[in-house]
Design a protein around this motif. Structure first.
Motif, PDB file in Angstrom:
ATOM      1  N   LYS A   1       0.850  -1.197   0.000  1.00 17.39           N
ATOM      2  CA  LYS A   1       0.000   0.000   0.000  1.00 17.39           C
ATOM      3  C   LYS A   1       0.883   1.243   0.000  1.00 17.39           C
ATOM      4  O   LYS A   1       1.895   1.286   0.687  1.00 17.39           O
ATOM      5  CB  LYS A   1      -0.913  -0.007   1.227  1.00 17.39           C
ATOM      6  CG  LYS A   1      -1.981   1.056   1.223  1.00 17.39           C
ATOM      7  CD  LYS A   1      -2.902   0.911   2.420  1.00 17.39           C
ATOM      8  CE  LYS A   1      -3.969  -0.139   2.252  1.00 17.39           C
ATOM      9  NZ  LYS A   1      -5.099   0.342   1.438  1.00 17.39           N
TER      10      LYS A   1
ATOM     11  N   ASP B   1      -7.622   2.420   7.334  1.00 18.62           N
ATOM     12  CA  ASP B   1      -7.205   1.381   6.384  1.00 18.62           C
ATOM     13  C   ASP B   1      -7.251   0.017   7.059  1.00 18.62           C
ATOM     14  O   ASP B   1      -6.482  -0.250   7.971  1.00 18.62           O
ATOM     15  CB  ASP B   1      -5.767   1.641   5.913  1.00 18.62           C
ATOM     16  CG  ASP B   1      -5.713   2.308   4.564  1.00 18.62           C
ATOM     17  OD1 ASP B   1      -6.620   2.048   3.745  1.00 18.62           O
ATOM     18  OD2 ASP B   1      -4.771   3.081   4.324  1.00 18.62           O
TER      19      ASP B   1
ATOM     20  N   ASP C   1       0.435   5.412   0.395  1.00 18.13           N
ATOM     21  CA  ASP C   1      -0.500   6.486   0.749  1.00 18.13           C
ATOM     22  C   ASP C   1       0.236   7.811   0.867  1.00 18.13           C
ATOM     23  O   ASP C   1       1.064   7.983   1.762  1.00 18.13           O
ATOM     24  CB  ASP C   1      -1.169   6.188   2.100  1.00 18.13           C
ATOM     25  CG  ASP C   1      -2.536   5.581   1.938  1.00 18.13           C
ATOM     26  OD1 ASP C   1      -3.223   5.921   0.956  1.00 18.13           O
ATOM     27  OD2 ASP C   1      -2.920   4.757   2.794  1.00 18.13           O
TER      28      ASP C   1
ATOM     29  N   THR D   1      -6.641  -2.742  11.789  1.00 16.05           N
ATOM     30  CA  THR D   1      -7.038  -1.550  11.043  1.00 16.05           C
ATOM     31  C   THR D   1      -6.162  -0.393  11.501  1.00 16.05           C
ATOM     32  O   THR D   1      -5.981  -0.184  12.703  1.00 16.05           O
ATOM     33  CB  THR D   1      -8.519  -1.209  11.303  1.00 16.05           C
ATOM     34  OG1 THR D   1      -9.316  -2.327  10.934  1.00 16.05           O
ATOM     35  CG2 THR D   1      -8.949   0.025  10.524  1.00 16.05           C
TER      36      THR D   1
ATOM     37  N   LYS E   1      -7.728   9.021   8.076  1.00 17.84           N
ATOM     38  CA  LYS E   1      -7.682   7.874   7.171  1.00 17.84           C
ATOM     39  C   LYS E   1      -7.864   6.589   7.972  1.00 17.84           C
ATOM     40  O   LYS E   1      -7.311   6.446   9.060  1.00 17.84           O
ATOM     41  CB  LYS E   1      -6.341   7.851   6.430  1.00 17.84           C
ATOM     42  CG  LYS E   1      -6.267   6.854   5.296  1.00 17.84           C
ATOM     43  CD  LYS E   1      -4.949   6.964   4.545  1.00 17.84           C
ATOM     44  CE  LYS E   1      -4.938   8.062   3.519  1.00 17.84           C
ATOM     45  NZ  LYS E   1      -5.640   7.685   2.271  1.00 17.84           N
TER      46      LYS E   1
END
Lengths: 188, 188
Positions: free
Chosen positions: A124, B126, A126, B132, B124
């Protein structure tokens, strides 16, 4: 009574991790990151954050892989230099005398002299602002046997460096205080 | 020559941070997180990761805010208990004798007894796997004056706890080793 301070990156402690990448000519590069940590247990994952202006940022975007080599505190000068100089201008491995070894698991090099290595596949990306966060799944770990107790990394043997943004200093680890996950009853 | 180990969350060091939230009845809750760190300098931002099964996870999803209260190492038993018990079953502030104070900046409480507090607005979320990640912009900091040097948090005064996943232990900080950003020349 507490004092109110303006927003800043003044959490403690931060790690001192050396991120290994290859550039487009396969030159190994290293960059010190204090913005990094574990972010997921299954699959085991970490992140490091880099500014878009850094050489490492482009390398990770291209290769989708990096390693984290964790120095013991005898490498504090090397770690500090690696965090200041840019791989755009110089070869930081030559400048420090450290040895890059190609990971057999991901498309990135690690630092042979450092006791604990995490090999990561980027899962990921970001862009959060000044920094871009690269979440990496840990696909392998390499460790010096002298850094292990019963086959697991031992912080007291690794002696990693701590960074503190508020006092702009590096600090050592002290003593082992206690086993975790033992205080199962209320204290009051 | 290095030993290869299977993937695991064995990076060092991890912080010991106490995450403060409110539940839907405005009951303050606290949860210890070792998966946390700074991830962006502008705007200054941190993250903490929680399993979806935790009470804090639901609280943060509802309120989009949390605080991080950083305990000094005299609170190691409280921090360990707060990481084991669940706010679904008990009031961990009552169980530890710690004091929840409502932040004036975000919809979350912090721990009055701890020396350094980061107040965060969630920007944010995720879901990475078991955990998480909640990225929070730091909108304010509260600190005890005895934790500051020249108005900035000083790690040697805060004495945060370190966690090491590999040896499942808590460790103290040692001494200040050096100023950062000083090694501007190659070492070789």
């Amino acid at each position: 009574m507490k004092t109110s301070l303006d927003p800043n990156t003044w959490a403690v402690p931060s790690p001192v991790w050396v991120v290994g990448t290859y550039d487009k000519d396969n030159k190994p590069n290293v960059m010190t990151a204090a913005w990094g940590g574990i972010c997921n247990s299954r699959p085991p994952s970490i992140y490091v954050s880099h500014r878009e202006a850094t050489y490492s940022h482009g390398n990770i975007m291209d290769r989708k892989a990096y390693t984290v080599s964790i120095p013991g505190d005898e490498y504090i000068k090397e770690a500090d230099y690696i965090g200041i100089a840019s791989g755009k201008d110089t070869n930081k491995l030559e400048d420090t005398g450290l040895t890059a070894v190609k990971s057999d698991l991901v498309d990135a090099p690690y630092v042979e002299e450092f006791p604990l290595i995490l090999e990561c596949r980027v899962v990921k990306v970001d862009k959060l602002g000044l920094h871009t966060m690269f979440v990496g799944e840990i696909v392998g770990i390499k460790a010096d046997s002298k850094a292990l107790t019963d086959g697991r990394p031992d912080l007291q043997k690794i002696k990693p460096i701590l960074f503190s943004s508020g006092d702009r200093g590096y600090h050592s680890v002290g003593s082992r205080l206690a086993d975790a996950f033992t205080q199962r009853n209320p204290l009051k």
